[in-house]
Enzyme design. Structure first.
Site, PDB file in Angstrom:
ATOM      1  N   GLU A 180     -29.449  96.291 -25.002  1.00  0.00           N
ATOM      2  CA  GLU A 180     -31.041  95.071 -24.102  1.00  0.00           C
ATOM      3  C   GLU A 180     -32.234  95.116 -24.526  1.00  0.00           C
ATOM      4  OE1 GLU A 180     -30.009  94.250 -20.255  1.00  0.00           O
ATOM      5  OE2 GLU A 180     -27.855  94.132 -20.697  1.00  0.00           O
ATOM      6  N   HIS A 231     -35.621  85.146 -16.398  1.00  0.00           N
ATOM      7  CA  HIS A 231     -35.612  85.260 -17.834  1.00  0.00           C
ATOM      8  C   HIS A 231     -36.155  84.227 -18.054  1.00  0.00           C
ATOM      9  CE1 HIS A 231     -31.444  86.139 -19.913  1.00  0.00           C
ATOM     10  NE2 HIS A 231     -31.406  86.695 -18.857  1.00  0.00           N
ATOM     11  N   ARG A 237     -39.039  90.690 -21.690  1.00  0.00           N
ATOM     12  CA  ARG A 237     -39.230  89.472 -20.538  1.00  0.00           C
ATOM     13  C   ARG A 237     -40.056  88.269 -20.667  1.00  0.00           C
ATOM     14  NH1 ARG A 237     -33.953  90.914 -17.041  1.00  0.00           N
ATOM     15  NH2 ARG A 237     -32.479  90.823 -18.218  1.00  0.00           N
ATOM     16  N   LEU A 265     -29.246  96.593 -11.711  1.00  0.00           N
ATOM     17  CA  LEU A 265     -28.410  97.164 -10.242  1.00  0.00           C
ATOM     18  C   LEU A 265     -27.905  98.490 -10.559  1.00  0.00           C
ATOM     19  CD1 LEU A 265     -25.747  94.946 -12.606  1.00  0.00           C
ATOM     20  CD2 LEU A 265     -26.175  94.917 -10.021  1.00  0.00           C
TER      21      LEU A 265
HETATM   22  C1  LIG Z   1     -27.301  85.821 -13.112  1.00  0.00           C
HETATM   23  C2  LIG Z   1     -27.958  87.282 -12.677  1.00  0.00           C
HETATM   24  C3  LIG Z   1     -27.452  88.252 -13.600  1.00  0.00           C
HETATM   25  C4  LIG Z   1     -28.369  89.262 -13.691  1.00  0.00           C
HETATM   26  N1  LIG Z   1     -27.952  90.542 -14.614  1.00  0.00           N
HETATM   27  C5  LIG Z   1     -28.292  91.486 -14.000  1.00  0.00           C
HETATM   28  C6  LIG Z   1     -27.783  92.990 -15.014  1.00  0.00           C
HETATM   29  O1  LIG Z   1     -26.747  92.216 -16.044  1.00  0.00           O
HETATM   30  N2  LIG Z   1     -27.686  93.600 -15.094  1.00  0.00           N
HETATM   31  C7  LIG Z   1     -29.021  93.808 -13.816  1.00  0.00           C
HETATM   32  O2  LIG Z   1     -29.546  94.950 -13.355  1.00  0.00           O
HETATM   33  N3  LIG Z   1     -29.411  93.406 -12.726  1.00  0.00           N
HETATM   34  C8  LIG Z   1     -29.445  91.937 -13.401  1.00  0.00           C
HETATM   35  N4  LIG Z   1     -29.007  91.749 -12.839  1.00  0.00           N
HETATM   36  C9  LIG Z   1     -29.918  91.389 -11.089  1.00  0.00           C
HETATM   37  C10 LIG Z   1     -29.091  91.971 -10.011  1.00  0.00           C
HETATM   38  O3  LIG Z   1     -28.253  91.003 -10.230  1.00  0.00           O
HETATM   39  C11 LIG Z   1     -29.576  91.699  -8.440  1.00  0.00           C
HETATM   40  O4  LIG Z   1     -30.715  92.606  -8.943  1.00  0.00           O
HETATM   41  C12 LIG Z   1     -29.185  92.479  -7.622  1.00  0.00           C
HETATM   42  O5  LIG Z   1     -27.613  92.631  -8.289  1.00  0.00           O
HETATM   43  C13 LIG Z   1     -28.801  92.605  -6.660  1.00  0.00           C
HETATM   44  O6  LIG Z   1     -28.308  93.207  -5.281  1.00  0.00           O
HETATM   45  P1  LIG Z   1     -28.522  93.457  -4.031  1.00  0.00           P
HETATM   46  O7  LIG Z   1     -27.048  93.763  -3.909  1.00  0.00           O
HETATM   47  O8  LIG Z   1     -29.921  93.516  -3.957  1.00  0.00           O
HETATM   48  O9  LIG Z   1     -28.145  91.957  -3.532  1.00  0.00           O
HETATM   49  P2  LIG Z   1     -26.844  90.110  -3.639  1.00  0.00           P
HETATM   50  O10 LIG Z   1     -26.029  91.237  -4.773  1.00  0.00           O
HETATM   51  O11 LIG Z   1     -28.052  89.138  -4.237  1.00  0.00           O
HETATM   52  O12 LIG Z   1     -26.934  90.389  -2.299  1.00  0.00           O
HETATM   53  C14 LIG Z   1     -26.954  89.932  -1.003  1.00  0.00           C
HETATM   54  C15 LIG Z   1     -26.201  89.997  -0.545  1.00  0.00           C
HETATM   55  O13 LIG Z   1     -27.074  89.600   1.048  1.00  0.00           O
HETATM   56  C16 LIG Z   1     -26.805  88.624   1.811  1.00  0.00           C
HETATM   57  N5  LIG Z   1     -27.596  87.573   2.742  1.00  0.00           N
HETATM   58  C17 LIG Z   1     -28.459  87.516   1.958  1.00  0.00           C
HETATM   59  N6  LIG Z   1     -29.380  87.090   3.428  1.00  0.00           N
HETATM   60  C18 LIG Z   1     -28.684  87.586   4.327  1.00  0.00           C
HETATM   61  C19 LIG Z   1     -28.935  87.414   5.971  1.00  0.00           C
HETATM   62  N7  LIG Z   1     -29.784  86.334   6.583  1.00  0.00           N
HETATM   63  N8  LIG Z   1     -27.634  87.872   6.295  1.00  0.00           N
HETATM   64  C20 LIG Z   1     -26.631  88.593   6.438  1.00  0.00           C
HETATM   65  N9  LIG Z   1     -26.787  88.604   4.955  1.00  0.00           N
HETATM   66  C21 LIG Z   1     -27.381  87.981   3.924  1.00  0.00           C
HETATM   67  C22 LIG Z   1     -26.234  87.374   0.644  1.00  0.00           C
HETATM   68  O14 LIG Z   1     -25.121  86.669   0.813  1.00  0.00           O
HETATM   69  C23 LIG Z   1     -25.578  89.142  -0.231  1.00  0.00           C
HETATM   70  O15 LIG Z   1     -23.769  88.859   0.414  1.00  0.00           O
HETATM   71  C24 LIG Z   1     -28.872  89.659 -12.480  1.00  0.00           C
HETATM   72  C25 LIG Z   1     -29.122  88.584 -11.420  1.00  0.00           C
HETATM   73  C26 LIG Z   1     -28.751  86.999 -11.604  1.00  0.00           C
HETATM   74  C27 LIG Z   1     -28.923  86.155 -10.282  1.00  0.00           C
END
Ligand SMILES: Cc1cc2nc3c(=O)[nH]c(=O)nc-3n(C[C@H](O)[C@H](O)[C@H](O)COP(=O)(O)OP(=O)(O)OC[C@H]3O[C@@H](n4cnc5c(N)ncnc54)[C@H](O)[C@@H]3O)c2cc1C
Length: 525
Positions: free
Chosen positions: A115, A231, A277, A378
């Site tokens: 990437e 992005h 990016r 991730l």
């Molecule tokens: C389209 C897209 C593609 C991506 N591709 C990649 C990739 O290929 N590789 C990579 O490394 N990163 C990628 N990223 C970034 C990566 O996916 C995210 O940074 C990562 O998944 C975030 O994980 P997380 O567990 O922190 O949050 P999330 O997966 O966003 O989960 C957040 C959780 O918190 C909950 N929540 C939020 N506020 C509250 C609240 N007040 N009360 C209760 N629950 C709440 C939500 O409902 C959800 O369950 C991508 C992001 C996007 C949007």
């Protein structure tokens, strides 16, 4: 509420990769409650396409991964945090395999994609471009099966409860609007990103900056809020969260052309379409503005069947709009994608407030510096979840540097009716977007100051963080990584330092803060 006791649960807020991994690991040593505001696993993780970066290949090395991460981070990386995530990459991939995530293989070996800004092929993926869905699927199955974890779906965290300078519980609201208060040994915010600050974003509707807002209101420090990664290639079609055309598509050879058919990236960066990016995003925005029409991604010179097989998700998204990924020019636009900033933490997810953790995208560890390397998001989430689980296991008594006075909790801002969300997004997109300048930032600050109504919580959180992000962007009078100032187009070596916030007071931090965020924050004050 009495002060927290050892046998109170750990409350994890959010069920993406960070919350899922942390809850499963923490359940090994005590009771866990997982509160998640939508259905289990609804967050950015589910949408991740590209994969997870890890130096697995024999031709690759942890050192090369570190070097690429530092180069992308443009001087603001915390070296210790970078070393930690890159070193732990292969182990985290192994741990996810053990949790049931079936990463793609060829001839029995993990397939690795290359990437943008990576010097080697080092991104493991699943289901072609459906990596996040596979991760969330495996974690959700494990979470539902684990009797030690109480799942509260459709429940939203409203307030971290603090007594005598440490976390003792959480106030939340269930799907029927009933409030609930739970005692907690510790609260771990895993609430994801803040893409909903902007009109154009790849993030789901729930990415409303709840993590940093909850942390700030409890008195914990935030950092890096001016650093939002856009992005370069969201699909410029349809409403709502924009579909992502993964960087891996460019990795396979797709070319960016302006409306006149000119391939412009080789003139912009030596790595052309695979440049950093921020460089690609700005070039696309500029070329689209110059010709008044969207830039397109061109795959017509590549093997059509192979492309449709390799990118089934993107191909299906294009098909929804009547486009053939392999045969039609695909219109793309920059969109807010990843929040580098969040609650200031060390690599165990410890914030500056005893008993409060932040893991995943809502944390600011310094691992991404001023610009995140693709697929390190991730990875960082998985490393932080493991670090936090270990810290919880070791006990919370020796919080780094002991309890010291922290900021007075930030009161809820007077603002936040649902209709205010669009006004916030428009102000941020215009003034605090891909390219910024003093005039636009001043206007954004004025616009945000005028938004005022009700106490709707997600919008209220957006407004609080929008105001701090606009103020941080104004303070950084240079261009660096994801932060580009038209009026200060070069990096200023004197500003090689991070901007943190305690309440609405800015603090300038030296960048080596991983181990002792609290004391250094206080010293900086
Ligand atoms: C389209 C897209 C593609 C991506 N591709 C990649 C990739 O290929 N590789 C990579 O490394 N990163 C990628 N990223 C970034 C990566 O996916 C995210 O940074 C990562 O998944 C975030 O994980 P997380 O567990 O922190 O949050 P999330 O997966 O966003 O989960 C957040 C959780 O918190 C909950 N929540 C939020 N506020 C509250 C609240 N007040 N009360 C209760 N629950 C709440 C939500 O409902 C959800 O369950 C991508 C992001 C996007 C949007």
């Amino acid at each position: 509420m009495a002060s927290a006791r050892e046998n109170d649960p750990v409350i994890v807020v959010g069920s993406g990769i960070a919350g899922g991994l942390l809850a499963l690991a923490a359940a090994e040593t005590g009771p866990v409650v997982m509160i998640t505001k939508e259905a289990l696993g609804d967050g950015s993780t589910r949408r991740a396409q590209g994969g997870i970066a890890a130096a697995i290949d024999g031709h690759d090395s942890v050192e090369a991964h570190i070097a690429d991460t530092l180069a992308a981070g443009a001087g603001l990386c915390d070296h210790e945090a970078v070393t930690r995530i890159c070193r732990e990459g292969p182990d985290q991939v192994t741990a996810l395999l053990a949790r049931g995530v079936h990463f793609d293989r060829r001839d029995g070996r993990l397939r690795l994609a290359r990437e943008g800004a990576h010097s080697a092929a080092r991104v493991v993926h699943a289901g072609g471009d459906a990596t996040g869905a596979h991760i969330v699927g495996a974690l959700s199955t494990a979470l539902r099966r684990d009797p030690r974890i109480e799942l509260a779906e459709g429940e939203r965290a409203l307030e971290v409860i603090v007594r005598d300078g440490r976390v003792v519980g959480l106030r939340s609201e269930d799907a029927d609007g009933r409030e609930r208060t739970r005692a907690a040994r510790a609260v771990a915010l895993a609430a994801g990103g803040m893409g909903q600050l902007y009109t154009r974003t790849t993030n789901p509707l729930g990415a409303t900056a709840d993590g940093p807002a909850l942390a700030a209101r409890a008195g914990a420090a935030l950092a890096d809020l001016e650093l939002v990664q856009f992005h370069p290639t969201a699909l410029a079609l349809g409403d709502g969260p924009l579909a992502l055309v993964s960087e891996a598509v460019r990795g396979e050879g797709a070319i960016l052309r302006d409306a006149a058919g000119h391939r412009f990236m080789p003139d912009e960066h030596p790595m052309a379409e695979l440049g950093p990016r921020d460089v690609v995003a700005r070039a696309i925005a500029r070329h689209a503005a110059e010709l008044g029409a969207d830039v397109t991604l061109d795959l017509r010179h590549l093997d059509a069947d192979a492309m449709r097989r390799r990118f089934p998700t993107v191909a299906a998204l294009c098909a929804e709009h009547g486009l053939d990924l392999a045969r039609d020019p695909i219109p793309v636009t920059p969109a807010a994608h990843y929040a580098i900033g969040g609650a200031l933490t060390d690599m165990a997810g410890r914030t500056t407030l005893p008993g409060l953790f932040a893991v995943g995208e809502c944390a600011a560890t310094g691992a991404h510096g001023a610009n995140r390397l693709a697929s390190n998001g991730l990875l960082e989430a998985a490393v932080l979840a493991a670090g936090a689980a270990e810290a919880l296991d070791e006990g919370l008594d020796d919080w780094p540097d002991g309890p010291v006075a922290h900021a007075a909790p930030v009161p809820a801002v007077a603002g936040g009716a649902p209709e205010a969300r669009e006004a916030i997004q428009a102000a941020m997109w215009r003034g605090v977007g891909v390219e910024r300048d003093a005039q636009g930032l001043a206007q954004a600050a004025r616009d945000l100051a005028q938004i005022n109504a009700g106490t709707d919580h997600p919008t209220d959180n957006l407004l609080l963080i929008a105001r701090l992000a606009a103020a941080a962007a104004k303070m950084r009078t240079e261009s660096r990584g994801a932060h580009f100032r038209r009026d200060h187009p070069k990096a200023d070596p004197r500003q090689t330092r991070r901007i943190a916030w305690v309440g609405d007071e800015p603090l300038i931090l030296p960048h080596a803060i991983t181990r002792r965020p609290r004391v250094l924050a206080m010293e900086a004050a």
